[in-house]
Enzyme design. Sequence first.
Site, PDB file in Angstrom:
ATOM      1  N   CYS A 181       0.799  -1.221   0.000  1.00 50.69           N
ATOM      2  CA  CYS A 181       0.000   0.000   0.000  1.00 50.69           C
ATOM      3  C   CYS A 181       0.829   1.267   0.000  1.00 50.69           C
ATOM      4  O   CYS A 181       0.277   2.368  -0.045  1.00 50.69           O
ATOM      5  CB  CYS A 181      -0.955  -0.011   1.187  1.00 50.69           C
ATOM      6  SG  CYS A 181      -2.153  -1.359   1.108  1.00 50.69           S
ATOM      7  N   HIS A 321      -2.568   8.389   6.049  1.00 47.90           N
ATOM      8  CA  HIS A 321      -2.943   7.095   5.475  1.00 47.90           C
ATOM      9  C   HIS A 321      -4.405   6.825   5.796  1.00 47.90           C
ATOM     10  O   HIS A 321      -5.172   6.435   4.922  1.00 47.90           O
ATOM     11  CB  HIS A 321      -2.038   5.996   6.033  1.00 47.90           C
ATOM     12  CG  HIS A 321      -2.273   4.650   5.418  1.00 47.90           C
ATOM     13  ND1 HIS A 321      -1.974   4.376   4.106  1.00 47.90           N
ATOM     14  CD2 HIS A 321      -2.779   3.506   5.945  1.00 47.90           C
ATOM     15  CE1 HIS A 321      -2.294   3.111   3.834  1.00 47.90           C
ATOM     16  NE2 HIS A 321      -2.775   2.567   4.932  1.00 47.90           N
ATOM     17  N   GLU A 332      -0.696   5.756  13.342  1.00 52.52           N
ATOM     18  CA  GLU A 332      -0.174   6.966  12.715  1.00 52.52           C
ATOM     19  C   GLU A 332      -0.450   8.209  13.542  1.00 52.52           C
ATOM     20  O   GLU A 332       0.325   9.166  13.496  1.00 52.52           O
ATOM     21  CB  GLU A 332      -0.650   7.116  11.271  1.00 52.52           C
ATOM     22  CG  GLU A 332      -2.104   7.345  11.040  1.00 52.52           C
ATOM     23  CD  GLU A 332      -2.367   7.608   9.550  1.00 52.52           C
ATOM     24  OE1 GLU A 332      -1.539   8.242   8.882  1.00 52.52           O
ATOM     25  OE2 GLU A 332      -3.417   7.153   9.067  1.00 52.52           O
ATOM     26  N   LYS A 353      -9.325   8.607   2.038  1.00 52.06           N
ATOM     27  CA  LYS A 353      -9.889   7.256   1.910  1.00 52.06           C
ATOM     28  C   LYS A 353     -11.334   7.214   2.398  1.00 52.06           C
ATOM     29  O   LYS A 353     -12.090   6.324   2.022  1.00 52.06           O
ATOM     30  CB  LYS A 353      -9.047   6.246   2.678  1.00 52.06           C
ATOM     31  CG  LYS A 353      -7.668   5.972   2.087  1.00 52.06           C
ATOM     32  CD  LYS A 353      -6.938   4.898   2.875  1.00 52.06           C
ATOM     33  CE  LYS A 353      -5.553   4.605   2.309  1.00 52.06           C
ATOM     34  NZ  LYS A 353      -4.592   5.702   2.568  1.00 52.06           N
ATOM     35  N   HIS A 358      -9.871   2.750  -0.379  1.00 56.52           N
ATOM     36  CA  HIS A 358      -8.467   2.354  -0.320  1.00 56.52           C
ATOM     37  C   HIS A 358      -8.142   1.517  -1.558  1.00 56.52           C
ATOM     38  O   HIS A 358      -8.487   0.343  -1.631  1.00 56.52           O
ATOM     39  CB  HIS A 358      -8.221   1.548   0.950  1.00 56.52           C
ATOM     40  CG  HIS A 358      -6.779   1.274   1.244  1.00 56.52           C
ATOM     41  ND1 HIS A 358      -5.759   1.527   0.347  1.00 56.52           N
ATOM     42  CD2 HIS A 358      -6.166   0.767   2.353  1.00 56.52           C
ATOM     43  CE1 HIS A 358      -4.607   1.189   0.879  1.00 56.52           C
ATOM     44  NE2 HIS A 358      -4.821   0.728   2.096  1.00 56.52           N
ATOM     45  N   PHE A 417       1.221  -3.383   4.213  1.00 53.75           N
ATOM     46  CA  PHE A 417       1.501  -4.721   4.709  1.00 53.75           C
ATOM     47  C   PHE A 417       2.959  -5.071   4.437  1.00 53.75           C
ATOM     48  O   PHE A 417       3.511  -4.738   3.386  1.00 53.75           O
ATOM     49  CB  PHE A 417       0.593  -5.743   4.031  1.00 53.75           C
ATOM     50  CG  PHE A 417      -0.826  -5.739   4.538  1.00 53.75           C
ATOM     51  CD1 PHE A 417      -1.206  -4.988   5.635  1.00 53.75           C
ATOM     52  CD2 PHE A 417      -1.793  -6.506   3.920  1.00 53.75           C
ATOM     53  CE1 PHE A 417      -2.501  -4.986   6.102  1.00 53.75           C
ATOM     54  CE2 PHE A 417      -3.098  -6.521   4.371  1.00 53.75           C
ATOM     55  CZ  PHE A 417      -3.465  -5.758   5.466  1.00 53.75           C
TER      56      PHE A 417
END
Length: 434
Positions: A181, A321, A332, A353, A358, A417
């Site tokens: 990502c 994010h 975050e 998002k 996403h 990931f």
Amino acid sequence: MTRGTGRGTGRGTGRGVAITGIGVLTPGAPGARGFWETVTGGRPTFRTITAFDPARFRSRVAAEIDFDPGDHGLTLRQRRRMDRAAQFAIVTAREALAASGLAPGDLDPARTGVSVGSAVGCTVSLDREYSIVSDGGRLPVVDPGYASRHLPDYFVPASLAREVAWDAGAEGPVCVVSTGCTSGLDAVAHGMELIREGSADIVLAGATDAPISPITVACFDAIKATSPDNDDPVRACRPFDATRSGFVLGEGSAMFVLEEPGAALARGARVIAEIRGFASRCNAYHMTGLRPDGAEMAVAIEAALDQARIPVEGVDYINAHGSGTKQNDRHETAAFKRALGDHARRVPVSSIKSVVGHSLGAIGAIEVAASALAIEHDVVPPTANLRHRDPECDLDYVPGTARELRVDTVLTVGSGFGGFQSAMVLGAPGRWRS
């Protein structure tokens, strides 16, 4: 802070790398302009999946693009040959070139590069072809005679960058970056480096992903990362909200024309924003898990700001994010506090998002587009669906409504990931000069 008095930009160069063209394809209105109107309007684009029958899945919502390749000038042969993700990349690369005032014929082929990020490559075509050769999964031994002659291309993610290079006539450095990502951020950063090191004069950089397929939905169902709130699709993704339950899968692409600022100005181009700094780290911790203290993301943020030679007080907006999973939002938030100190409580933070979903590897590039457009328009896009405060997410997340604000410097971050943590700093052209 005092505007316009900061030091020069990264690695002693005294400059950034210019973004002179932006192309975007996301759910909602088409193009970069339509994208900006969608995200600043704070109107989520989520709906029940229409690409296939989602009845058997835990999460049945997505942010889909209503996309007809013929409407975007793709020929019948291109539509037959290219996966949906490749089609997205071609469309956005063409828009970026046109926005920059360039046509393929204007480019020096040997001095033009391409950097495309993607997390899952040609997933839609691979999923479709497996279903065909296995007769819907019923045959234990597949029959390759039914496979498309383009199947080998779908197995090789490099085909995405190749298609963009062919379409633009680029014969310089061409590559695909696949880091989950963070692929979009990392691919744009690679393009930046190609300009900085002198390997190319123009780079088409960005990312694309079209992951809305049964196999992808099943994978995220298995780890319960996507939202199960199927009865109210519009509110399914709620980053930083106390009631959040996961992200909504999306699709899309963003591509940019990158070049040296002086060369851009010499040819009369408009510089939308400059990329000033970038850093990436890996937590070497867990495939999908994150340490709650946000240490690795904080280190990436600090390194990117150091490269950009911008103090923490110089950050005007953070494009988060903001996936809408409990562990990511807390991770975050902790990283922003760790890296920015007290300034983290003063700087607005938001997640797009919450509006466009996403799109895995593509979203980092799409968020770079949002960051550059925030600089251009002096507007911070909102976080949609944020109604219930989470005590562990206690920053200014710009709930619901866009905010007018002078934006000279944006920090945009990504988390992927495998433990990937990336941070990029963008600045307004002509500001924060040495």
